[in-house]
Design a protein around this motif. Structure first.
Motif, PDB file in Angstrom:
ATOM      1  N   ILE A 116      41.786  82.926  24.672  1.00  0.00           N
ATOM      2  CA  ILE A 116      40.458  82.587  24.137  1.00  0.00           C
ATOM      3  C   ILE A 116      40.267  81.076  24.118  1.00  0.00           C
ATOM      4  CG2 ILE A 116      38.996  82.685  22.082  1.00  0.00           C
ATOM      5  CD1 ILE A 116      40.287  85.440  21.486  1.00  0.00           C
ATOM      6  N   PRO A 166      39.540  87.330  28.373  1.00  0.00           N
ATOM      7  CA  PRO A 166      38.271  86.934  27.748  1.00  0.00           C
ATOM      8  C   PRO A 166      37.161  86.681  28.779  1.00  0.00           C
ATOM      9  CG  PRO A 166      40.101  85.688  26.828  1.00  0.00           C
ATOM     10  CD  PRO A 166      40.620  86.379  28.045  1.00  0.00           C
ATOM     11  N   VAL A 174      34.947  87.567  24.290  1.00  0.00           N
ATOM     12  CA  VAL A 174      35.835  87.267  23.178  1.00  0.00           C
ATOM     13  C   VAL A 174      35.982  88.449  22.224  1.00  0.00           C
ATOM     14  CG1 VAL A 174      36.154  85.817  21.132  1.00  0.00           C
ATOM     15  CG2 VAL A 174      35.420  84.780  23.279  1.00  0.00           C
ATOM     16  N   THR A 218      38.049  91.223  23.658  1.00  0.00           N
ATOM     17  CA  THR A 218      39.432  90.761  23.739  1.00  0.00           C
ATOM     18  C   THR A 218      40.120  90.910  22.392  1.00  0.00           C
ATOM     19  OG1 THR A 218      38.935  89.177  25.511  1.00  0.00           O
ATOM     20  CG2 THR A 218      40.903  88.759  24.183  1.00  0.00           C
TER      21      THR A 218
END
Length: 274
Positions: free
Chosen positions: A177, A191, A196, A199
């Motif tokens: 990230i 990601p 995000v 993930t």
């Protein structure tokens, strides 16, 4: 204060902290399987991690995210050379089988930075990056100490190896990230492909699977289960707090401290419940 900051930066950027994290995962395996490995193995893993990580990180100066690192690069190179000497010295006290297994994971580390075919290294092969790292970490911290001990490979070994792989995958996600702002688009990291939030959801799913796998072991101890649960919560919090723009040492210090906390909890709970 400035001197302390410089030493701390060297501690992080010279991969000393990550080496302690890897050695801590070896400690987790030693405690859970009640192993009695030689001190040479600890030095081998510690210095090998420093040498391998620094090779991968600094093989190409142009690839550095932080240009200020170039000022201390020579010191890191000298430290890496000393660490490599430590690796060679400790090799003489380990079994041949251990060295063969470790050599295999060393090759994976080498080809993570050096082109394997068509001018591509393992890092640049789409979707392969984090799996290579997870496999190396799991192999070095689970397979290597058990092979050195000469234990019979059991079902618990394969479960632990699978768990460790999943745990390392989860630990990598905050770094993935963070690196969204650095990684090229074509790399297609987790990601980049899923965003995000998905993930983070994947990370929590991996941790849940780790806990479920613990129930498949032959006779899991109460103290190791409690330590595992606490560690999974910590990793889950780290994943939850991960941001594209995070503090400089959130991942490289705090996230990488979790294995150190894990082995510390194992020591504590083992004493408390025994």
């Amino acid at each position: 204060m400035q001197w302390l900051r410089q030493q701390f930066r060297f501690y992080i950027h010279a991969s000393i902290h990550v080496a302690f994290a890897v050695v801590s995962l070896v400690g987790v395996t030693v405690l859970e399987f009640d192993l009695n490995v030689p001190i040479a193995l600890w030095f081998f893993v510690f210095f090998g991690t420093i040498s391998g990580y620094n090779f991968v990180k600094y093989a190409k100066i142009a690839g550095l995210h932080h240009r200020s690192l170039a000022q201390s690069l020579r010191a890191i190179q000298v430290f890496s050379a000393i660490s490599m000497a430590g690796v060679f010295l400790s090799m003489f006290f380990l079994t041949t089988t251990t060295l063969i297994v470790a050599f295999g994971f060393g090759l994976l580390t080498l080809f993570y930075a050096v082109p394997l075919f068509r001018s591509k290294n393992l890092r640049n092969i789409i979707g392969l990056k984090i799996f290579v790292v997870a496999l190396v970490w799991a192999g070095v911290t689970v397979a290597v100490p058990i092979v050195e001990e000469g234990m019979t490979i059991s079902g618990d070994f394969w479960i632990t190896l699978s768990q460790r792989t999943l745990i390392v995958l989860a630990l990598i996600l905050p770094f993935e990230i963070r690196d969204l702002q650095f990684d090229r688009v074509g790399l297609k990291t987790v990601p980049q492909r899923y965003g995000v939030m998905k993930t983070k959801g994947l990370g929590i799913s991996l941790l849940t699977l780790v806990v479920l796998l613990e129930g498949l072991k032959n006779m899991p101890s109460v103290w190791s289960l409690y330590a595992l649960l606490c560690t999974m919560i910590l990793i889950g919090l780290a994943i939850g707090y991960a941001r594209k723009k995070q503090s400089e040492y959130f991942a490289s210090f705090w996230v990488e401290s979790i294995p150190i906390i894990w082995v510390s909890l194992l020591f504590l709970f083992r004493h408390f419940f025994s």
